[in-house]
Scaffold this active site. Structure first.
Site, PDB file in Angstrom:
ATOM      1  N   HIS A   8     -10.262  96.775  -5.434  1.00  0.00           N
ATOM      2  CA  HIS A   8     -11.639  97.208  -5.652  1.00  0.00           C
ATOM      3  C   HIS A   8     -11.770  97.737  -7.078  1.00  0.00           C
ATOM      4  CE1 HIS A   8     -12.370  97.703  -1.091  1.00  0.00           C
ATOM      5  NE2 HIS A   8     -12.932  96.593  -1.531  1.00  0.00           N
ATOM      6  N   GLY A  56     -14.564  88.936  -5.199  1.00  0.00           N
ATOM      7  CA  GLY A  56     -14.632  89.358  -3.802  1.00  0.00           C
ATOM      8  C   GLY A  56     -16.012  89.283  -3.167  1.00  0.00           C
ATOM      9  N   ASP A  61     -12.576  87.141  -1.214  1.00  0.00           N
ATOM     10  CA  ASP A  61     -11.792  87.702  -0.098  1.00  0.00           C
ATOM     11  C   ASP A  61     -11.682  86.674   1.024  1.00  0.00           C
ATOM     12  OD1 ASP A  61     -11.580  90.247  -1.379  1.00  0.00           O
ATOM     13  OD2 ASP A  61     -13.562  90.779  -0.616  1.00  0.00           O
ATOM     14  N   ASP A  81     -10.513 100.851  -2.157  1.00  0.00           N
ATOM     15  CA  ASP A  81     -11.143 102.150  -2.423  1.00  0.00           C
ATOM     16  C   ASP A  81     -11.677 102.633  -1.086  1.00  0.00           C
ATOM     17  OD1 ASP A  81     -12.619 104.341  -3.114  1.00  0.00           O
ATOM     18  OD2 ASP A  81     -13.939 103.285  -4.505  1.00  0.00           O
ATOM     19  N   HIS A  88     -19.305  93.479   0.846  1.00  0.00           N
ATOM     20  CA  HIS A  88     -18.541  92.388   1.441  1.00  0.00           C
ATOM     21  C   HIS A  88     -17.501  92.906   2.451  1.00  0.00           C
ATOM     22  CE1 HIS A  88     -16.437  93.705  -2.150  1.00  0.00           C
ATOM     23  NE2 HIS A  88     -15.326  93.156  -1.703  1.00  0.00           N
ATOM     24  N   ASP A  91     -15.951  90.542   5.019  1.00  0.00           N
ATOM     25  CA  ASP A  91     -14.898  89.663   4.509  1.00  0.00           C
ATOM     26  C   ASP A  91     -13.570  90.409   4.401  1.00  0.00           C
ATOM     27  OD1 ASP A  91     -16.737  87.608   4.277  1.00  0.00           O
ATOM     28  OD2 ASP A  91     -17.036  87.877   2.122  1.00  0.00           O
ATOM     29  N   ARG A  97      -7.717  91.385   9.348  1.00  0.00           N
ATOM     30  CA  ARG A  97      -7.467  90.902  10.704  1.00  0.00           C
ATOM     31  C   ARG A  97      -6.582  89.665  10.671  1.00  0.00           C
ATOM     32  NH1 ARG A  97      -9.189  87.180  14.214  1.00  0.00           N
ATOM     33  NH2 ARG A  97     -10.772  86.328  12.836  1.00  0.00           N
TER      34      ARG A  97
END
Length: 120
Positions: A8, A56, A61, A81, A88, A91, A97
């Site tokens: 980030h 991103g 991402d 962060d 996003h 994403d 996951r």
């Protein structure tokens, strides 16, 4: 070995410093770095070779998550962060996951990333 690098905005300089600290391992192990677009630009400015994807918020991402799902990415270093809001976020959650689903090591902070890099 392919390692995805994401950070980030408030963590980009910390990520670049981390990569420079472990440049010898990255070079010796011939690690292929991939990154989201803006993070990748910072990495290139530091003199490291990196394959860049979209930024991103524009799908980077998700692109990296796809590589995780396809079995192309072996590790993800994502300096997040935890105090910021990110448009996003879905994403990001998907990427995390998929790392769990596909048993891909994921570090979200420098301490964990250091353990992973040293274990290579």
């Amino acid at each position: 070995m392919e390692i995805a690098i994401i950070a980030h905005d408030g963590k980009k300089s910390e990520m670049v410093q981390f990569l420079m600290d472990f440049k010898a391992i990255i070079s010796a192990k011939k690690i292929h770095l991939i990154a989201t677009g803006t993070t990748g630009k910072h990495i290139e400015k530091a003199g490291l070779s990196v394959q860049k994807f979209l930024s991103g918020p524009y799908g980077g991402d998700a692109q990296i998550a796809g590589r995780v799902a396809e079995g192309k990415t072996d590790m993800v270093l994502f300096f997040r962060d935890p105090l910021g809001m990110h448009p996003h976020e879905p994403d990001i959650a998907m990427l995390m996951r998929l790392c769990d689903v596909h048993d891909v090591p994921l570090a979200t902070n420098p301490a964990t990333a250091e353990l992973l890099i040293k274990a290579i």
